[in-house]
Design an enzyme around this catalytic site. Structure first.
Site, PDB file in Angstrom:
ATOM      1  N   HIS A 804     -27.192 -21.884  87.241  1.00 11.44           N
ATOM      2  CA  HIS A 804     -27.538 -23.254  87.591  1.00 11.44           C
ATOM      3  C   HIS A 804     -27.887 -23.316  89.069  1.00 11.44           C
ATOM      4  CE1 HIS A 804     -24.921 -24.393  83.946  1.00 11.44           C
ATOM      5  NE2 HIS A 804     -26.197 -24.387  83.602  1.00 11.44           N
ATOM      6  N   GLU A 807     -25.874 -25.098  91.855  1.00 13.89           N
ATOM      7  CA  GLU A 807     -24.503 -24.672  92.133  1.00 13.89           C
ATOM      8  C   GLU A 807     -24.503 -23.540  93.148  1.00 13.89           C
ATOM      9  OE1 GLU A 807     -23.329 -26.025  87.597  1.00 13.89           O
ATOM     10  OE2 GLU A 807     -23.161 -23.912  88.132  1.00 13.89           O
ATOM     11  N   HIS A 901     -19.885 -20.239  88.527  1.00 13.61           N
ATOM     12  CA  HIS A 901     -20.531 -21.563  88.525  1.00 13.61           C
ATOM     13  C   HIS A 901     -19.948 -22.438  89.618  1.00 13.61           C
ATOM     14  CE1 HIS A 901     -22.749 -21.790  84.561  1.00 13.61           C
ATOM     15  NE2 HIS A 901     -22.157 -20.619  84.484  1.00 13.61           N
ATOM     16  N   GLU A 986     -15.405 -21.657  87.840  1.00 14.19           N
ATOM     17  CA  GLU A 986     -15.997 -22.860  88.430  1.00 14.19           C
ATOM     18  C   GLU A 986     -15.409 -23.086  89.815  1.00 14.19           C
ATOM     19  OE1 GLU A 986     -18.154 -25.021  86.972  1.00 14.19           O
ATOM     20  OE2 GLU A 986     -18.048 -24.587  84.820  1.00 14.19           O
TER      21      GLU A 986
END
Ligand SMILES: [Zn+2]
Length: 1100
Positions: A804, A807, A901, A986
């Site tokens: 992504h 990110e 991420h 994350e």
């Protein structure tokens, strides 16, 4: 009524007089002796007298477990008209919590029966009615089913008729209104009462303005407010012209209540307005009655008095709701850039995007204003329950899908081409001595790629026309390499600014190398400029950057400024100062009255800037290429600022319903003046930051078919400190594809003879950028068979990041991992000796280059393509998955797979993993015990991380397999490749609320540290898995897990605490204010109309 049984409870003296009497009464009940009404009356009166006069007797009757209450209730049915009774009951109930006992024993139903019976007498006894209603008013709020019982018993009409006949009898009217107020909280009752003329009746009571009977008025307004929650009633009120009546009344009270003694009445009026404006005709009537100006002006006058905040907040909510929906200042929401896919899959997102018939407006819905669910619900449905269900709806319940199954589904013939990326598994080190010479960069794809195309860099580095030279640099001003700079460059005599040579400060940074990398990077808009921060580099500041404390009322004041646009339209400039959609962009008028914007460089994202006031700009972000939404990432340049003024920036087309910008996160700013003064760094900055739903309509085309949605505004204010500065703003620390290539190139410099580092190009992206693949391990100790064998048999660790593009934090974590792996520390040496690392540091280079937030050039989220990646449209995913399939085929599936991420809505760093057991626990599916036999090993790594990495939080981690994630890397690698330790890691974009960094925003230093700690954790994992006794390992792991064993965490997105200032994102028709209506105490809200935002929860 059932026959109640008198039980003599333990601990209650059986010789008590009151119990004796109760026993007598019970016998009379059960023996149907109640024909002797007089007798029963006498006994009951004696009991009541005792209860009233002796505390002890009261307790005995009312105590839990005693059936005294039931006995009395049973006899009440017969002797109902006994007036005395009610006086007595009244005093009994007056003692507070006994009301609950009364309700639980069925008292409400009996009261309604009495009411019905009493109403049949003609004329009904006023005193009895008064007492009954007073009693019901006390009971109502404690009985969840009060509304239903009232309707079924026929009590609604009794009360209403009584009121109609006694409009001037305030003594009787008050308790009736109190009961009506409770009736009306039930949505079905509200509709039925409305049909019966009660809305009109209420207006007779509340208007015109009068200070007589304020307590009556207050109750009437509460009841009216509840009635107007029904759309049918709201429409009735609008049709009768009551919106302007309410506004006039509000204004009267605002003017006359100078000492603010009647806040609740004023609030009650606003609540009525709020509910009536839930429907479109209500909003229209509000605007026509000049409601905006009335509420705006009155609120402004209330501002200095803090106690009037509830009025201002409710007014603000109404105004936002009624604010006419605006159109985003765009011709289309499709990305300003288009990338021609080699093949557009029919029915795919790109085909859908570009096959809209010409003339279709995708910015707003044509019929935007027509929608409105007409009817009220006519059954009691519990919306709450539905909501609760949906929380768990996403959990995978198909046991077949939950069990990891290696399904490679491809032949070795197909996969063997990937052998070339695993030279270390076949390398014999006998022939080739110079291991540096390996060049595995043969393309999997065709040759003749546009990778060698160099970009002509047109814009030299200029600071307001002043050329720069790096201190200590070889004197090679990059600008002079480009050949495109005019005489202006050389003419700045004596004005050469010297900038720090960040290459000295940052081991992996080299400005000249960066420029070389940019030249070979392919971008869709063919960028020719380099942003200063990427050129100079970022040196993490040494000072702490705490989470921004939210100033009370900031959102409200911003919203009021927005409303002023409507109130004072002449103050609005509406001047477009930057627009990517205009070929001559940027639009700059050199009069010094406007800021200059630029976003045309790698990873840049800003589509349009509109100057709305002298120091305020609306900014519009660009959709991901080949899509019409997904924007969130921003990165742009601002110049031409004045010093000493506050500028306000509003990003007006944000999509998510909440943001960490409401919870302490600041934007990032990079000042070139600061950089050349020796502080080349991104800093957290901005004040008055908040995020709220705005008045720009969002097309159903871009909101998943939902009509009537709005965008959100992210607003921040800035005071610039330098004149003639060039400043950059970004959502998070930028990390471009060219930066990655520079870092990878500089990593080579860290190589020692003991390090095995190989860099391959896995494949080419759609636009021709290479996707790097790294192999890092230790060279074999010697060429001996044993050592070579040890070398080849090291377990593999497979890491990836940045699927992504928005990110960027994932890239900084990856940088930390790579630097650690290439480091010289003993831990790094051990780690390399322990494992072979396979790393794809950027899974979506094209998205990164072009300033996308989520997608690749195919307009798709690449982390939803792992189930079935297409080699043409998702080459990086296809080939990465192929590598893993090759490994599975050759029995070398990695020990750990982790995809890095960033998370935009939560704090800390945490992991998502996959566990059958924890998924089953979270759902209601029944599973046999064999289904639940699972090695707890998946918890080990996150557990270690929570012990050694300060930013990491185990409590935020989750191991539940969700349906919506079945095509993510984590789930596919777990299920198809059979990797038990398959994770998404994350990292917060904001900061931490636990551990050493609690209260601080996260910076690149902390992110890089996280990447390094991840490596350290792998080493500890190695120590644990290195213990050959597997059972012992399990014990150890459960030991580690021990403290946490019972908590499986399935966390929802919105886990932030609420503020002092109710943050209200919703100003849409059906949404309700977050704050409860407290005036009714524990009023039962049988029909909560709250709409939940059905956005996906955690995203990986
Ligand atoms: Zn992500």
């Amino acid at each position: 009524m059932n026959k109640p049984k008198m039980a003599t409870e333990k601990g209650v003296p059986s010789n008590s007089r009151v119990l004796m009497l109760l026993g007598q009464l019970e016998r009379m009940n059960s023996e149907s002796m109640l024909r002797d009404v007089e007798m029963a009356r006498q006994v009951t009166t004696k009991i009541l007298h005792l209860i009233q006069t002796q505390e002890k007797s009261g307790k005995e009757v009312m105590s839990k477990g005693s059936s005294g209450m039931e006995v009395i209730l049973a006899s009440l049915e017969v002797i109902s008209l006994q007036l005395m009774l009610f006086y007595s009951w009244f005093s009994v109930l007056g003692r507070g919590r006994r009301v609950g006992v009364f309700v639980s024993k069925g008292g409400t139903g009996i009261l309604f029966q009495i009411l019905i019976t009493a109403s049949k007498e003609f004329p009904p006894s006023e005193e009895l009615m008064l007492q009954l209603h007073s009693l019901l008013a006390k009971v109502g709020p404690k009985d969840r089913k009060f509304g239903v019982k009232a309707r079924l018993s026929g009590a609604l009409n009794v009360t209403v008729n009584l009121m109609k006949q006694n409009l001037l009898n305030t003594k009787l009217l008050l308790p009736c209104l109190q009961v009506l107020r409770v009736y009306s909280t039930n949505s079905v009752n509200a509709v039925s009462l409305g049909k019966n003329g009660v809305v009109e009746l209420m207006f007779k009571i509340v208007a015109p303005y009068s200070k007589k009977n304020t307590s009556l008025l207050k109750v009437a307004l509460d009841a009216l407010g509840a009635l107007l929650k029904s759309k049918t009633n709201a429409r009735r009120a609008v049709d009768r012209g009551f919106v302007s009546v309410l506004l006039a009344l509000y204004l009267d009270w605002h003017r006359n209540d100078t000492r603010h003694r009647h806040m609740l009445i004023r609030k009650g009026l606003l609540v009525c307005l709020r509910n009536v404006t839930n429907i479109k005709v209500g909003r229209k009537a509000f605007l026509e009655a000049d409601g905006m100006r009335i509420l705006y002006n009155s609120s402004t006058e209330c501002l200095p008095v803090r106690t009037l905040d509830p009025l201002i907040n409710t007014s603000s909510l109404i105004m936002r709701k009624c604010f006419p929906k605006n159109r985003l200042p765009l011709a289309t929401i499709k990305s300003a850039f288009h990338f021609q896919l080699p093949n557009v899959p029919a029915g795919g997102p790109v085909a859908q995007l570009y096959n809209q018939p010409p003339g279709v407006d995708d910015v707003v819905d044509e019929s935007d204003d027509n929608e409105e669910p007409e009817a009220d619900a006519d059954t009691e449905n519990d919306e709450d329950e539905k909501d609760h269900c949906s929380l768990n709806d996403d959990i995978e319940t198909d046991l077949n899908k939950l069990h990891p199954k290696r399904t490679i589904g491809r032949s070795y013939e197909e996969l063997k081409v990937y052998q070339r990326f695993f030279l270390e598994l076949t390398e014999d080190f006998q022939v080739k001595d110079n291991l540096k010479a390996e060049d595995g960069s043969e393309r999997v794809k065709q040759e003749g790629s546009p990778l060698n195309t160099t970009r002509h860099i047109q814009s030299p580095l200029l600071l307001g026309g002043i050329p720069t030279r790096r201190v200590g640099g070889g004197g090679s001003n990059w600008g002079s390499d480009c050949g495109s700079e005019g005489g202006e460059d050389e003419s700045g005599e004596g004005a050469v600014l010297e900038v720090p040579d960040t290459a000295q400060l940052l081991p992996l940074h080299d400005p000249d190398l960066y420029v070389e990398m940019v030249k070979a990077t392919c971008s869709v808009p063919q960028y020719a400029e380099v942003a200063y921060p990427d050129y100079f580099g970022h040196v993490a500041p040494t000072f702490k950057e705490p989470l921004l404390e939210r100033v009370y009322g900031v959102q409200r004041s911003k919203i009021f400024q927005d409303i002023e646009r409507l109130i004072h339209p002449n103050d609005i400039l509406d001047k477009v100062v930057y627009d990517l959609d205009i070929p001559s962009c940027p639009v700059i008028e050199e009069n010094g009255e406007s800021l200059k914007f630029n976003s045309q460089f790698e990873s840049g994202n800003l589509r349009k800037a509109v100057q709305v006031r002298k120091y305020e700009y609306d900014l519009v972000l660009n959709s991901d290429i080949n899509s019409n939404h997904y924007h969130q990432w921003f990165y742009f340049e601002v110049s031409g600022m004045r010093v000493g003024t506050t500028y306000r920036f509003n990003i007006i087309n944000c999509e998510k319903s909440n943001s960490q910008f409401n919870y302490g996160m600041q934007v990032l700013m990079y000042s070139v003046q600061e950089a050349i003064s020796g502080r080349p760094c991104w800093v957290r900055t901005g004040t008055d930051i908040c995020y709220y739903k705005n008045h720009f309509a969002r097309s159903s085309i871009a909101s998943g078919g939902q009509k009537g949605k709005s965008y959100y505004t992210m607003t921040f204010s800035i005071n610039f400190s330098h004149k003639d500065d060039v400043c950059y703003f970004a959502y998070h620390y930028p990390y471009t594809y060219s930066t990655l290539k520079m870092h990878l190139s500089k990593l080579e410099d860290l190589r020692t003879p003991q390090i095995y580092l190989r860099q391959d190009e896995l494949c080419e992206t759609l636009s021709g950028n290479g996707c790097p693949l790294l192999t890092i391990t230790a060279m074999p100790e010697s060429k001996s068979n044993d050592h070579i064998c040890q070398f080849r048999n090291r377990p593999l660790i497979f890491l990836s990041a940045r699927v992504h593009p928005g990110e960027t934090n994932a890239s900084w974590v990856m940088k930390g991992t790579l630097e650690f792996l290439m480091g010289s520390s003993p831990l790094a040496v051990s780690l390399r000796e322990a494992y072979i690392f396979k790393i794809v540091p950027m899974l979506n280079p094209d998205g990164v280059v072009n300033g996308n937030h989520r997608c690749s050039l195919s307009g798709e989220d690449l982390n939803r393509q792992w189930l079935n990646p297409n080699p043409e449209h998702h080459p990086t995913i296809y080939h990465t998955k192929s590598l893993l399939q090759y490994l599975a085929y050759t029995q070398r599936a990695p020990l750990v797979f982790c995809d890095y991420h960033g998370h935009s809505r939560k704090k800390n760093v945490f992991m998502y993993g996959c566990s059958v057991k924890e998924t089953v626990w979270q759902s209601n599916i029944s599973a046999s015990s064999s289904d639940l036999q699972e090695d707890l090993g998946y918890r080990t790594l996150p557990k270690i991380l929570s012990q050694i990495a300060p930013a990491f939080s185990m409590a935020s981690s989750s191991f539940v397999v969700e349906r919506s994630k079945e095509s993510t890397a984590r789930v596919v690698v777990w299920r198809e490749i059979g990797v038990q330790r398959s994770y998404t890691m994350e990292s917060t974009l904001c900061g931490c609320d636990q551990g050493k960094y609690k209260g601080l925003q996260i910076g690149t230093r902390e992110l890089e540290e996280m990447g390094a700690q991840f490596c350290v954790a792998l080493l500890r994992l190695k120590r644990l898995t290195g213990l050959h006794n597997h059972q012992h390992l399990l014990d150890l792991e459960s030991d580690i897990i021990g403290t946490h064993s019972c908590t499986t965490t399935y966390l929802l997105e919105e886990d932030e605490p609420s503020f002092l200032e109710a943050i209200d994102y919703s100003a849409e028709s059906n949404d309700e204010e977050a704050e409860p209506e407290n005036e009714l105490g524990c009023e039962v809200q049988e029909n909560s109309e709250q709409l939940s935002d059905s956005e996906t929860n955690h995203r990986d």
